[in-house]
Scaffold this active site. Sequence first.
Site, PDB file in Angstrom:
ATOM      1  N   LYS A 175      -7.869 -18.921   1.579  1.00 39.20           N
ATOM      2  CA  LYS A 175      -9.164 -18.904   2.270  1.00 39.20           C
ATOM      3  C   LYS A 175     -10.023 -20.093   1.844  1.00 39.20           C
ATOM      4  O   LYS A 175     -10.583 -20.787   2.683  1.00 39.20           O
ATOM      5  CB  LYS A 175      -9.948 -17.615   1.974  1.00 39.20           C
ATOM      6  CG  LYS A 175      -9.289 -16.344   2.444  1.00 39.20           C
ATOM      7  CD  LYS A 175     -10.203 -15.123   2.205  1.00 39.20           C
ATOM      8  CE  LYS A 175     -10.557 -14.892   0.756  1.00 39.20           C
ATOM      9  NZ  LYS A 175      -9.417 -14.569  -0.123  1.00 39.20           N
TER      10      LYS A 175
ATOM     11  N   ARG B  28     -16.333  -7.876   1.893  1.00 37.30           N
ATOM     12  CA  ARG B  28     -15.146  -7.393   1.205  1.00 37.30           C
ATOM     13  C   ARG B  28     -15.050  -5.874   1.239  1.00 37.30           C
ATOM     14  O   ARG B  28     -14.098  -5.312   0.704  1.00 37.30           O
ATOM     15  CB  ARG B  28     -15.221  -7.821  -0.254  1.00 37.30           C
ATOM     16  CG  ARG B  28     -14.254  -8.935  -0.641  1.00 37.30           C
ATOM     17  CD  ARG B  28     -14.501  -9.192  -2.116  1.00 37.30           C
ATOM     18  NE  ARG B  28     -13.458  -9.906  -2.780  1.00 37.30           N
ATOM     19  CZ  ARG B  28     -13.435 -11.231  -2.929  1.00 37.30           C
ATOM     20  NH1 ARG B  28     -14.338 -11.985  -2.378  1.00 37.30           N
ATOM     21  NH2 ARG B  28     -12.474 -11.777  -3.633  1.00 37.30           N
TER      22      ARG B  28
ATOM     23  N   ARG C 188      -2.443 -21.900  -9.516  1.00 36.16           N
ATOM     24  CA  ARG C 188      -3.839 -22.349  -9.616  1.00 36.16           C
ATOM     25  C   ARG C 188      -4.317 -22.252 -11.066  1.00 36.16           C
ATOM     26  O   ARG C 188      -4.989 -23.160 -11.568  1.00 36.16           O
ATOM     27  CB  ARG C 188      -4.735 -21.490  -8.704  1.00 36.16           C
ATOM     28  CG  ARG C 188      -6.220 -21.815  -8.832  1.00 36.16           C
ATOM     29  CD  ARG C 188      -7.045 -21.167  -7.735  1.00 36.16           C
ATOM     30  NE  ARG C 188      -7.143 -19.723  -7.884  1.00 36.16           N
ATOM     31  CZ  ARG C 188      -7.591 -18.892  -6.923  1.00 36.16           C
ATOM     32  NH1 ARG C 188      -7.932 -19.364  -5.735  1.00 36.16           N
ATOM     33  NH2 ARG C 188      -7.662 -17.602  -7.141  1.00 36.16           N
TER      34      ARG C 188
ATOM     35  N   ARG D 136     -10.459 -20.038 -14.298  1.00 34.48           N
ATOM     36  CA  ARG D 136     -10.956 -18.754 -13.818  1.00 34.48           C
ATOM     37  C   ARG D 136     -10.390 -17.634 -14.679  1.00 34.48           C
ATOM     38  O   ARG D 136      -9.174 -17.424 -14.725  1.00 34.48           O
ATOM     39  CB  ARG D 136     -10.522 -18.541 -12.354  1.00 34.48           C
ATOM     40  CG  ARG D 136     -11.443 -19.224 -11.366  1.00 34.48           C
ATOM     41  CD  ARG D 136     -11.027 -18.941  -9.950  1.00 34.48           C
ATOM     42  NE  ARG D 136     -11.136 -17.530  -9.569  1.00 34.48           N
ATOM     43  CZ  ARG D 136     -11.147 -17.100  -8.323  1.00 34.48           C
ATOM     44  NH1 ARG D 136     -11.061 -17.974  -7.333  1.00 34.48           N
ATOM     45  NH2 ARG D 136     -11.247 -15.824  -8.046  1.00 34.48           N
TER      46      ARG D 136
ATOM     47  N   ARG E 256      -6.876  -7.456  -8.605  1.00 34.75           N
ATOM     48  CA  ARG E 256      -7.608  -7.970  -7.441  1.00 34.75           C
ATOM     49  C   ARG E 256      -6.862  -7.657  -6.141  1.00 34.75           C
ATOM     50  O   ARG E 256      -7.477  -7.387  -5.111  1.00 34.75           O
ATOM     51  CB  ARG E 256      -7.858  -9.478  -7.600  1.00 34.75           C
ATOM     52  CG  ARG E 256      -8.925  -9.771  -8.667  1.00 34.75           C
ATOM     53  CD  ARG E 256      -8.873 -11.202  -9.185  1.00 34.75           C
ATOM     54  NE  ARG E 256      -9.101 -12.174  -8.142  1.00 34.75           N
ATOM     55  CZ  ARG E 256      -8.608 -13.424  -8.151  1.00 34.75           C
ATOM     56  NH1 ARG E 256      -7.847 -13.837  -9.147  1.00 34.75           N
ATOM     57  NH2 ARG E 256      -8.869 -14.232  -7.169  1.00 34.75           N
TER      58      ARG E 256
HETATM   59  P1  AMP Z   1     -13.180 -14.907  -4.872  1.00 38.87           P
HETATM   60  O1  AMP Z   1     -13.500 -16.275  -5.360  1.00 38.87           O
HETATM   61  O2  AMP Z   1     -13.569 -14.685  -3.449  1.00 38.87           O
HETATM   62  O3  AMP Z   1     -11.753 -14.511  -5.151  1.00 38.87           O
HETATM   63  O4  AMP Z   1     -14.097 -13.908  -5.715  1.00 38.87           O
HETATM   64  C1  AMP Z   1     -13.968 -13.792  -7.125  1.00 38.87           C
HETATM   65  C2  AMP Z   1     -14.639 -12.527  -7.614  1.00 38.87           C
HETATM   66  O5  AMP Z   1     -16.034 -12.565  -7.303  1.00 38.87           O
HETATM   67  C3  AMP Z   1     -14.139 -11.238  -6.996  1.00 38.87           C
HETATM   68  O6  AMP Z   1     -12.958 -10.756  -7.621  1.00 38.87           O
HETATM   69  C4  AMP Z   1     -15.333 -10.316  -7.232  1.00 38.87           C
HETATM   70  O7  AMP Z   1     -15.429  -9.924  -8.584  1.00 38.87           O
HETATM   71  C5  AMP Z   1     -16.505 -11.247  -6.952  1.00 38.87           C
HETATM   72  N1  AMP Z   1     -16.843 -11.263  -5.513  1.00 38.87           N
HETATM   73  C6  AMP Z   1     -16.736 -12.316  -4.656  1.00 38.87           C
HETATM   74  N2  AMP Z   1     -17.119 -11.981  -3.417  1.00 38.87           N
HETATM   75  C7  AMP Z   1     -17.479 -10.664  -3.485  1.00 38.87           C
HETATM   76  C8  AMP Z   1     -17.945  -9.722  -2.536  1.00 38.87           C
HETATM   77  N3  AMP Z   1     -18.111 -10.045  -1.250  1.00 38.87           N
HETATM   78  N4  AMP Z   1     -18.198  -8.454  -2.982  1.00 38.87           N
HETATM   79  C9  AMP Z   1     -18.054  -8.118  -4.255  1.00 38.87           C
HETATM   80  N5  AMP Z   1     -17.593  -8.938  -5.203  1.00 38.87           N
HETATM   81  C10 AMP Z   1     -17.310 -10.217  -4.825  1.00 38.87           C
END
Ligand code: AMP
Length: 189
Positions: free
Chosen positions: A13, A88, A127, A135, A146
Amino acid sequence: MRLILLGPPGVGKGTQAKILVEQLGIPQLSTGDILRSAIANKTPLGVQAKAIVDRGDLVSDEIVNGIVSERIDQPDCSRGFILDGFPRTIPQADALGAMLEQKGMRLDAVVEITADTDTLVSRVAKRAQETGGARADDTAEVIRKRLDVYRELTEPLVSYYRGKGLLKTVDGMSPVEEVTAAIRRALGA
Ligand code: AMP
């Protein structure tokens, strides 16, 4: 164009969003990036979110809904935006619908990107290696968590947006440029 990129962690994404930003001239809104930056800067939001993000859980709908609503009000979003990692959950999708309606905006499309689980796990491991473990949530253990969270809370959005006639599905297993081309075909953009 107002767009959501939907899909599990590691599906690409963020990669696709960054390319589409260049090609379509609209910004990427990544709630994950915003949270990571808040964590790095130790803001009150970051301090609150750190443990949750690090263990692979979702931060509260209230927090991310607020982040997105504020971000959409910025002038660079007036011509559209690409949501990456939001919504999400079903309540987040409902909140997004309400906030867009209130702002007099509507969604154009939701692009679901798919890949098999082994590919997702190995992409995230790659990654982690490439970024030197930048991360905290890219470890083998947390990526499994996740993915579980995705299946349970986020995947229901596929039928949610299909029901609204907005869903386009693209195979994320192909090379990056082919995935981009497939997304643009699906959007007619
Ligand atoms: P991502 O970079 O999109 O994989 O997001 C990393 C982490 O940020 C996720 O595993 C959640 O802990 C938090 N996070 C990101 N977007 C959301 C969302 N829309 N709702 C809740 N937690 C989020």
